[in-house]
Structures are given as C-alpha cells and as structure tokens.
Design a protein around this motif. Structure first.
Motif, PDB file in Angstrom:
ATOM      1  N   THR A 436     -14.447  11.576 -11.188  1.00  0.00           N
ATOM      2  CA  THR A 436     -15.436  12.353 -11.947  1.00  0.00           C
ATOM      3  C   THR A 436     -15.861  11.605 -13.209  1.00  0.00           C
ATOM      4  N   PHE A 437     -14.893  11.033 -13.905  1.00  0.00           N
ATOM      5  CA  PHE A 437     -15.195  10.277 -15.120  1.00  0.00           C
ATOM      6  C   PHE A 437     -16.144   9.117 -14.819  1.00  0.00           C
ATOM      7  N   LEU A 438     -15.841   8.364 -13.771  1.00  0.00           N
ATOM      8  CA  LEU A 438     -16.671   7.208 -13.431  1.00  0.00           C
ATOM      9  C   LEU A 438     -18.060   7.637 -12.955  1.00  0.00           C
ATOM     10  N   GLN A 439     -18.128   8.767 -12.246  1.00  0.00           N
ATOM     11  CA  GLN A 439     -19.429   9.290 -11.823  1.00  0.00           C
ATOM     12  C   GLN A 439     -20.268   9.702 -13.034  1.00  0.00           C
ATOM     13  N   GLU A 440     -19.646  10.399 -13.962  1.00  0.00           N
ATOM     14  CA  GLU A 440     -20.367  10.830 -15.161  1.00  0.00           C
ATOM     15  C   GLU A 440     -20.786   9.631 -16.008  1.00  0.00           C
TER      16      GLU A 440
END
Length: 619
Positions: A436-440
């Motif tokens: 999720t962090f990398l997607q955001e």
C-alpha cells in the motif's frame, strides 16, 4: 576505567516509549548538527518500531530517514535495534533476506547493530551477527533481561559467552521493562565481566523507578556504556535522563566528558517538538512499579495504551496488565520484548475483551507454540498448546532452517512498484502495508496521519470530536451507551450500532442536521445527501449477528484474508477469515458446520464485534 560512554535514545526508543513512535524525520533534522557535536558514543535512531511507524502512520520511507540522518550526523555512530531473524517484522525471515537487510542498512549509513532475540535463542542471532561483521560494522550481541523461575545470573553468563564466541564486539544487557534492581545489576555486570572480555553496555527503562540506581551500581562493577534519553523524552516508560546521568558522573573516575549546557539546549528543542504530538502521549509517563510483576516493556506500554484507546477499552488496562503474566507463564516465561511482548500482550487483550481465556487465539501464539520463534525458556502449558495447535509437531531445530531463500520471490511479487532493493525489503517486512505504501508513493498520494492542533480542539474550532461512550439518564434510569458502528453518512435515516449496558442494539436515527468541518470551522448542514466527511466507521450494511451461523470478530480490526467462498462447506472450528488487530493476526473460526451462504466483508475492511462478517447455513 577512564570514563563511561553514552548512547542517547531520543531519536528511537525515547519517542517510541512516550509518544507511540510518532516523531517525524522533519522534526529530527533541525537539531542534528547540535547532536553531532555532543560526543555521544552512538545515537540510536532506527529499528525497533520506527520502521513500522514510518510506513504505517507517517507515510515516510524509513530508508530515506536513515540516509537523511546519516548525512546530518557525519561524526556520530548511528545505531539500530535489530530483532535477529525477525529483523524488523513479526516473523522469521529466510537467511538471504536477513543478510540483504543488514547489508542495505550498512550501505545506507548504519554503524552499530544491536541484535537481540526475544527468546534469547542464540541460534536466531547467528546469521545477523555474521552479516554485520561481513559488512564491516559493529555487532552488539544482546541479552534480553527478564526475571522468572528459569532466568538467573548463571543463565545470562552462559548467553554472554555464546555471544562473545559468535564474534560480537560488545554485549548489551537489554532490560526492556526496567526490572533490574541496583544490587542485582551490580552482581550481573560483575559476573559477566569475569566471564567475557568484551565491553558491556546497559540498557534499562525507568518505568519502575530503579534504572538510574541500577546504572550506578552497574558502572561501579564494570559496565562501560549506558543508554539514556534527553529529558524531553526520558523517564516513565522511557529511560534515565541523559543530563542527569552526565551530572551524576561529573568529577568522578566515570566522568562522561559531555557538556551539560549543550545537552540542555538540545533537550529544550525536543520539549517544543513533543508538544506537536500531544494526541499520542502515553498515559503511563510516571513511575509504575506494577511493571515488576507484569513486565510490560517501556516501548510496548504506550502502544498498548494507544491500541486499547482505539478499541474503546482503555479502562480495562489494569485487567490486561494482570492477565499478561498469566499468559507469559502459559507460554514458558519468554522475555517480553518485540515480538513476544506483542504476542503475549495481544493474547492477553483478547482474553480480557472476549471474556474467556483463549476463546480466540492469535496466529502468532499458534506459531510460537509450534516452536516457530525458537525454544521457549521454560515449560509451556500443554493444555493451552493442545488447544491452540492440536497434534501439530513442535519444531526443535532453528526455525529459519526450514525457510527457503525468498528474496527472488519477493522481487517478483513487488515488481513494478519497487524501485530498488530497499523497497523490496520494506515489502518483505510488511507485505500488505508495504505494498500500500509503495502504491501510494507511486500515485503521489502519501499522506501522514493528521496532527491535531491542541488549542483548536480545546477551543472547539478544530476537528469536531464526539464521544463514542457516554451515560444517558432518562426518566430516572441511567444507561451506559457505547457507539460501535454507524451506517452511511448522508442518509437521512441512518443506523447506529450501540451497546446499551452491554447489550447490542441497532438504533435508527433520522438526521435533521449535522456538523461538517470546513477549513477548521464547524458549519451546520441539513439533510445533505453528499458531503466531504470521510467515513471511518463500518459500512452499516452488514447484518447484526442473530444466530450461531453468523461469524463475528472478537475485537475490532481489519480483514486481511477471506478464506472461504459462497457455497463452500465448512466445519465448526475451520478458519474462515483472518483479522489484524493490534498488529497481530487472528483467525476467525466457524462456530457451526455448514455451507457459506453470505460473505459481507472484503480484504481491507474495518470491522467490529457487533456485526456479522459472513453467514453459514448450519447442516
């Protein structure tokens, strides 16, 4: 001994212990030039819960934090806390991941690796120590100090000898809960100094009020280094105060040589910084001698307080603290330090909140009882083990021996999002959270949690705050009302899910007007069908549990896996969902045998105990 060396913990364990690890990098960097001038032996600035907090709450790249600190502190050793084969996550990683993580941490600026294992199982330390030495860095082997019927000074001396034989440069006595009494500290250090030739480093928390006295007795008996925190983030669940220890040793053979005025100037900066994080302040900031019984470590108590607050159950903290020693005994007296502190603590919370001991057992407890974290120091309660894992064999070898290399697999799983090996390792530590962090980050939508303006809140001109538990007196009768969920905002007839004196009820409210926050000011609205308030409560469309076939969660959390499909046959006791609560995963089991006829949740949904998550038609 010419002097005592100081490791200051303000940038890591200090704020972890007192404000739930919420200090942001931008608040660290302005004071780094002054920290760099002090002459600390090292600054602990990474590891522990900081990696998790950066990704989960602050939306910062933890590797970027390390690089920035390295650049800002060119003359001072940077130190991290590493959980051996657990690294910074909550499971054991394969050896190739451990080696890669240590090397990348070294490449990005880490100097000192304090390596510990929650079980004091030295088999879980070997690969991390070897990797640290290969990278040309300082390996500090660690003894996780605790008290129990199976922990005594000869036991710790044996561990110290093993750590020295493994090539460690120093040995840390890690008293993570503040259990060391002054004279025991002196006896332990004296015994260790007689048994090993490498320097001894003492780490203790101030929770019990004993740590500063323990430091003095340890120093008198040969401890060469001690851990402290600047007064802005010291004492209570944190550590002895840097300025106080420096002052206590001035003019003696143990004089640290540090400048007290400089330290006070730096601490004044952090006192102002701390005010920004008032909403995360731990309620446990004073002396609490109960730690001598419950052994909850300093880094855990503020997080446990914060998590119980989020569950709406902070008033049950005393019950949880009383349950923790019982769970620890059932599990063979592991030292309470990450991850065993979370494993034991979360199980204790479940035992209290569900009203029945081990009615719900976390996956991590099951893995622990299978030997997947290492060998328990004492005897495990076999009744609990049987209840948790049945006839599953218990592992007796080093847990990581059964793990295949996984770096290549991780690279494939996160391909397209990971820009470098550091990103792959972030994903390895926390797969769902990391992805999720990398997607955001890729979408440019990273946004840290909001820091509330205390003055605005107190003056009722900031975000509107509403009670989620309160008492109502009506016609002479008093009822305790606890809000557990709401329906969709914007609906004129909105369901509210509440507990009324412990009984789950659904109340339908016709909304005539409501408050919306706009630019920090509250404005009235009337029967609006759309607005900008973000819904954080459950959807309200899930049915209320009304029969045994309705599957519910034991406590509020987030769905991380749905393990069944519509039409699937299940047996009572089968795992049907996995929920994450308080950073631990918990299987949700079917109460009856039958066919799944309804699934009301999806991965990522936030749920409460007062709603049905799926439905089983009994046989």
């Amino acid at each position: 001994m010419a002097k005592v060396l100081i490791t200051d913990l303000t940038l890591r364990d200090g704020h972890q212990s007192l404000i739930a690890t919420r200090m942001r990098t931008d608040d660290m960097l302005p004071i780094c030039s002054k920290l760099d001038e002090v002459g600390f032996w090292s600054l602990e600035s990474w590891g522990g819960a900081t990696f998790d907090a950066c990704v989960r709450f602050l939306k910062e790249d933890p590797w970027e934090r390390l690089r920035k600190l390295r650049k800002a502190l060119p003359n001072t050793r940077l130190q991290m806390l590493l959980r051996g084969q657990n690294l910074l996550g909550y499971r054991h990683y394969s050896d190739d991941v451990v080696r890669a993580f240590v090397q990348k941490a070294a490449d990005n600026g880490m100097d000192v690796f304090r390596i510990f294992d929650a079980m004091n199982d030295t088999r879980n330390l070997r690969v991390a120590i070897e990797a640290t030495k290969k990278a040309g860095k300082h390996a500090e082997g660690t003894i996780s100090y605790t008290t129990s019927p199976v922990h005594d000074i000869p036991h710790f001396v044996g561990l110290a000898k093993e750590l020295e034989a493994m090539g460690c440069d120093t040995i840390c006595i890690k008293d993570m809960a503040g259990l060391l009494t002054p004279y025991t500290a002196g006896e332990l250090v004296k015994a260790l100094k007689a048994a090993v030739s490498i320097p001894l480093h003492l780490h203790s928390h101030a929770t019990s009020g004993l740590a500063s006295m323990a430091f003095l007795k340890a120093i008198e008996n040969g401890a060469y280094m001690v851990d402290t925190a600047l007064s802005a983030f010291s004492e209570g669940a944190s550590h002895p105060t840097t300025e106080s220890i420096v002052a206590a040793l001035q003019g003696t053979e143990f004089d640290t040589g540090l400048n007290l005025v400089k330290l006070q100037e730096i601490s004044a900066y952090f006192k102002e910084v701390r005010k920004k994080y008032w909403q995360f302040e731990s309620a446990f900031t004073g002396v609490d001698t109960r730690v001598l019984v419950n052994q909850v470590p300093g880094g855990m108590i503020s997080n446990l307080s914060n998590q119980l607050k989020e569950q709406g159950a902070l008033e049950r903290m005393d019950e949880v603290l009383a349950e923790i020693p019982r769970v620890r005994e059932d599990m063979g007296f592991p030292p309470l330090v990450t991850p065993t502190s979370q494993i034991v603590g979360t199980q204790a919370v479940l035992n209290v909140l569900t009203g029945e001991r081990y009615k719900s057992i976390t996956n991590e407890v099951k893995l622990y009882l299978q030997g997947m974290y290492g060998k328990a120091p004492g005897t495990v309660n076999e009744r609990i083990r049987k209840l948790a894992i049945g006839d599953t064999p218990v592992l007796t070898s080093r847990p990581a021996d059964g793990l295949k290399d996984e770096l290549d697999k991780l690279r494939i799983e996160i391909e397209g999002l990971a820009k470098n090996e550091e990103d792959v390792l972030t994903y390895a530590m926390f797969p769902d959270l990391g992805r999720t962090f990398l997607q955001e980050r890729a979408a440019g939508t990273l946004k840290p949690e909001v820091l509330l303006d205390k003055t605005a809140v107190e003056n009722n001109c900031g975000p509107r705050m509403a009670p989620n538990e309160f008492k109502i007196t009506l016609h002479g009768e008093t009822y305790n009302i606890k809000l557990t969920g709401t329906g969709h905002h914007g609906e004129p007839h909105r369901p509210f899910y509440v507990d009324v004196d412990g009984i789950a009820e659904e109340v339908v409210v016709e909304v005539l007007s409501e408050i919306e926050v706009a630019g920090g000011q509250a404005t009235g609205k009337t029967q609006s069908k759309s607005h900008s308030v973000k819904e954080t409560a459950p959807s309200g469309k899930r049915p209320r549990p009304s029969h045994a076939g309705h599957v519910t969660a034991a406590m509020p959390g987030t769905i991380v896996d749905v393990q069944v499909q519509i039409g699937q046959k299940v047996k009572a006791g089968d795992s049907v969902l996995v929920i994450e609560a308080m950073k631990m995963e918990n299987e949700v089991q079917a109460a009856v045998s039958g066919t799944v006829i309804g699934i009301f949740v999806a991965k990522g949904d936030t749920v409460t105990p007062d709603e049905a998550l799926l439905e089983i038609q009994p046989e």
